[in-house]
Design an enzyme around this catalytic site. Sequence first.
Site, PDB file in Angstrom:
ATOM      1  CB  SER A 244     -26.915  -7.856   7.361  1.00  0.00           C
ATOM      2  OG  SER A 244     -28.242  -7.230   6.607  1.00  0.00           O
TER       3      SER A 244
ATOM      4  CE1 TYR B 189     -28.889  -6.358  11.980  1.00  0.00           C
ATOM      5  CE2 TYR B 189     -29.102  -5.054  10.281  1.00  0.00           C
ATOM      6  CZ  TYR B 189     -29.141  -6.530  11.347  1.00  0.00           C
ATOM      7  OH  TYR B 189     -28.979  -7.519  11.051  1.00  0.00           O
TER       8      TYR B 189
END
Length: 250
Positions: free
Chosen positions: A144, A157
Amino acid sequence: MVSDALEGDVALVTGASSGIGAATARALAEEGAAVALAARREERLEELADGIKSDGGEALVVPTDATDEEQVREMVEETVEELGTLDVLVNNAGVMLLEPVAEADPENWQRMLDLNVQGLMVASQAALGHMQEQGSGDIVNLSSVAGRKAYAGSSGYNASKFGVTAFSEALREEVADSDIRVTTIEPGAVDTELAEHIPDEDQKEQIEGMMDEMEPLRPEDIARSIRFAVTQPTHVDINELLIRPTRQEL
């Protein structure tokens, strides 16, 4: 319409029941690959498989909990046994549980580490043996933009996706003397179910507001990038692709 860039190849896609995973499975099937579809939601996988088959492709449903090491290894073995080989592994399964550190539930941290990192690592290891035996293969890991840049409220995350990026680069270096390629895909804002599971309401509203202010990426945009990476000539390894919406600043 099925082409032949991946004719005779077998691709395994995790998290294939929706979003980027489903779009990637369709894209690889359109290139001629037989596609193994892995996720927990079997009914959705069956629907996707039916669509691929109706378009002239080949699909195998492999229900899998990517946090269960035994199931992940069985997923790879079933793919090889049923479809004959494994040429492309797309580790897409993941979850984004955004919370500030002071208020975060450590179980959510663990869930992200188990799914986003450990499941991906085990799948890569399981696939690697088959790819080394045949002397070729592609491992595509979904990281990501959060695997490059840390954000307040996204610590857990971030930790998981930085881990994916680091693991992928180390693996790439380990297999660099072979025709096995490792690609890290780093999407920015994508219109998927990912944000629906954010437990912190402030973080959820922030993500939803950001998405409303721009045209986010679609799962098909990421699928095209994955297809691009795995259809390159053997001597070309697309190491990393960072893909943001044009209007995403951070």
